[in-house]
Design a protein around this motif. Sequence first.
Motif, short mmCIF file in Angstrom:
data_model
loop_
_atom_site.label_atom_id
_atom_site.label_comp_id
_atom_site.label_asym_id
_atom_site.label_seq_id
_atom_site.Cartn_x
_atom_site.Cartn_y
_atom_site.Cartn_z
N ALA A 1 1.05 -1.19 0.00
CA ALA A 1 0.12 -0.02 0.04
C ALA A 1 0.71 1.35 -0.01
CB ALA A 1 -0.85 0.05 1.13
N HIS A 2 1.98 1.17 0.58
CA HIS A 2 3.01 2.23 0.72
C HIS A 2 3.43 2.52 -0.62
CE1 HIS A 2 6.25 4.86 1.99
NE2 HIS A 2 6.96 4.25 1.25
N ASN A 3 4.13 1.37 -1.09
CA ASN A 3 4.69 1.45 -2.54
C ASN A 3 3.61 2.01 -3.58
OD1 ASN A 3 6.75 0.28 -1.61
ND2 ASN A 3 6.26 -1.64 -2.01
N GLN A 4 2.32 1.71 -3.44
CA GLN A 4 1.28 2.42 -4.43
C GLN A 4 0.98 3.78 -4.38
OE1 GLN A 4 -0.18 0.68 -7.10
NE2 GLN A 4 1.21 -1.08 -6.47
N ALA A 5 1.36 4.01 -3.06
CA ALA A 5 0.85 5.31 -2.69
C ALA A 5 1.87 6.54 -2.78
CB ALA A 5 0.48 5.56 -1.10
N VAL A 6 3.24 5.92 -2.71
CA VAL A 6 4.44 6.88 -2.72
C VAL A 6 4.48 7.81 -4.26
CG1 VAL A 6 6.03 5.33 -3.34
CG2 VAL A 6 6.91 7.25 -2.17
N VAL A 7 4.79 9.16 -3.88
CA VAL A 7 4.64 10.00 -5.09
C VAL A 7 6.39 10.29 -5.33
CG1 VAL A 7 4.14 12.14 -6.11
CG2 VAL A 7 2.65 10.95 -4.58
N LYS A 8 6.76 9.54 -6.30
CA LYS A 8 8.41 9.70 -6.63
C LYS A 8 8.60 10.99 -7.35
CE LYS A 8 8.77 4.47 -6.84
NZ LYS A 8 8.86 3.33 -7.50
N GLY A 9 10.04 11.17 -7.47
CA GLY A 9 10.14 12.18 -8.42
C GLY A 9 9.64 12.77 -9.54
N GLY A 10 9.81 11.30 -10.52
CA GLY A 10 9.06 11.36 -11.85
C GLY A 10 7.69 11.73 -11.70
N ASP A 11 7.06 11.00 -10.83
CA ASP A 11 5.57 11.52 -10.64
C ASP A 11 5.31 12.75 -10.30
OD1 ASP A 11 5.20 8.86 -11.16
OD2 ASP A 11 5.09 8.17 -8.85
N ARG A 12 6.06 13.48 -9.62
CA ARG A 12 5.84 14.73 -9.31
C ARG A 12 6.05 15.55 -10.48
NH1 ARG A 12 6.64 17.94 -4.48
NH2 ARG A 12 7.26 20.10 -4.99
N ALA A 13 7.16 15.53 -11.04
CA ALA A 13 7.38 16.20 -12.44
C ALA A 13 6.16 15.91 -13.31
CB ALA A 13 8.81 15.62 -12.79
N ARG A 14 5.76 14.86 -13.33
CA ARG A 14 4.69 14.78 -14.29
C ARG A 14 3.30 15.25 -13.99
NH1 ARG A 14 7.41 9.63 -15.36
NH2 ARG A 14 6.50 8.84 -13.48
N PHE A 15 2.85 15.27 -12.74
CA PHE A 15 1.88 16.10 -12.07
C PHE A 15 1.85 17.79 -12.51
CE2 PHE A 15 0.48 18.56 -8.36
CZ PHE A 15 -0.90 18.48 -8.48
N PHE A 16 2.93 18.19 -12.19
CA PHE A 16 3.14 19.56 -12.45
C PHE A 16 3.37 19.83 -13.98
CE2 PHE A 16 4.69 19.88 -7.94
CZ PHE A 16 3.69 20.81 -7.68
N ALA A 17 3.56 18.87 -14.82
CA ALA A 17 3.58 19.06 -16.26
C ALA A 17 2.26 19.05 -16.67
CB ALA A 17 4.38 18.09 -16.89
N LEU A 18 1.46 18.12 -16.03
CA LEU A 18 0.04 18.24 -16.58
C LEU A 18 -0.63 19.31 -15.94
CD1 LEU A 18 -2.29 16.21 -17.59
CD2 LEU A 18 -2.44 15.22 -15.35
N LEU A 19 -0.33 19.86 -14.80
CA LEU A 19 -1.11 20.93 -14.31
C LEU A 19 -0.71 22.14 -15.15
CD1 LEU A 19 -2.58 22.34 -11.90
CD2 LEU A 19 -0.59 22.54 -11.04
N GLU A 20 0.45 22.25 -15.69
CA GLU A 20 0.95 23.33 -16.66
C GLU A 20 0.16 23.57 -17.84
OE1 GLU A 20 5.24 25.11 -18.37
OE2 GLU A 20 5.14 23.08 -17.67
N GLN A 21 -0.02 22.20 -18.58
CA GLN A 21 -0.94 21.92 -19.72
C GLN A 21 -2.17 22.69 -19.50
OE1 GLN A 21 -0.84 17.95 -20.77
NE2 GLN A 21 1.55 17.82 -21.08
N GLN A 22 -2.91 22.36 -18.51
CA GLN A 22 -4.46 22.41 -18.05
C GLN A 22 -4.16 24.25 -17.99
OE1 GLN A 22 -6.98 20.69 -18.23
NE2 GLN A 22 -5.62 19.30 -19.06
N MET A 23 -3.35 24.63 -17.30
CA MET A 23 -3.12 26.24 -17.14
C MET A 23 -3.12 26.93 -18.45
SD MET A 23 -0.86 26.33 -13.41
CE MET A 23 -1.05 28.13 -13.12
#
Length: 391
Positions: free
Chosen positions: A347-369
């Motif tokens: 469950a921890h492994n599924q939840a953890v937000v890694k560096g690459g996930d963080r970068a993709r999250f903000f990239a997706l957010l940037e696209q929407q903005m």
Amino acid sequence: MLDLTKLARQMQGLSQHLTLEAAASRQRLELAQQHLKNAYESQQDLIDRQEKWRDRILFANATPIEPLETCIDIPVPPKIHTVIATDGSQIAPNHHEIAYCYLLNIGRVVLHYGQNRHPLLDSLPEVFYRPEDLYMSRQWGIRTEEWMSFRRTASEATVLAELAYAAKGEAPALAMVDGSLIYWFLEQLPMDARDRILPPILEAWQQMRDAQIPLMGYLSASRSIETMNFLRLLACPHPVPDCKSHCPNQLEKVPCKIFEQLRDTSVWATRLKPGQRSTLWRSNSPILELYGDQTIYFCYVHVGTEIARIEVPAWVAENPTMLDQALGLMLAQVQKGYGYPVAIAEAHNQAVVKGGDRARFFALLEQQMIKAGLKNVGTSYKEARKRGSIA
């Protein structure tokens, strides 16, 4: 950078300190073992004193529900069973990022044994960006980062209950979380803030109770001293344990504090064999007064690699059959996970937000903005410079 040369000069002093502390710890352990043996015969008297003077005792302590010398072998679990777990992580809000928002990610795991069924291994992300989500907690003097972690705790419980209800009646099951079921942080919260966190948790627990799926909190490397503090009642030199009158300042050296820094796990490690559990205890934490009939009980279990603290709500503790089966499933999980419950680890492994996930999250957010027509989208110069050195 860390200067190891300068650090090495401090290591000798640290080594000497640890040697002295180890000797002192052995002495405290011997003293605690002797008091534990003496408490066997006076257990009921100590409980009576504890109950009578509970409003005057100023240190956290628990009540033994079984004889203190209890060491019970945990039964073998059924081969066909299901184990459910959730855990969470987050991306904290940052004014230097593209947008001020935060993300909660709840890892979900459902493992089926002996049923020829695929496991569930995934996560549920949720992004918070509305002003009421970001700034509501400030009215109570709570930082957004702290409020985010409190919200995460409630979300973990809610998702766990949903998974448990879906598994209802299929096979013997256990719902597990990492850490304590006693949410000490709630004691410091104003009532309005607390009412937004605790009720959803208790409602989720009630759903698991209705589904007859036991809930368990697993604590590795527990630092608790609640059972050692029960022995302080025996060590008290005063006629009655009236701390408010005799020892109002608990931060000073008090005569009953002879096991200071000795954890519960240290004593139970000398009593339990692998696969055994200790006495069942009821916690007396003040926050549990808000839990209604779902107050928390706990015991210590020798899982083979360590002494783990296991917490369950009253409705599990008061059902011996359910408790035994839950402990058996927990122990099997530890064995499958080579020293730690495999469902919680996954469950921890599924939840953890890694560096690459963080970068993709903000990239997706940037696209929407950008799609929304916003200009000058990007991180601050400070954040950009922190991500790469020019020296």
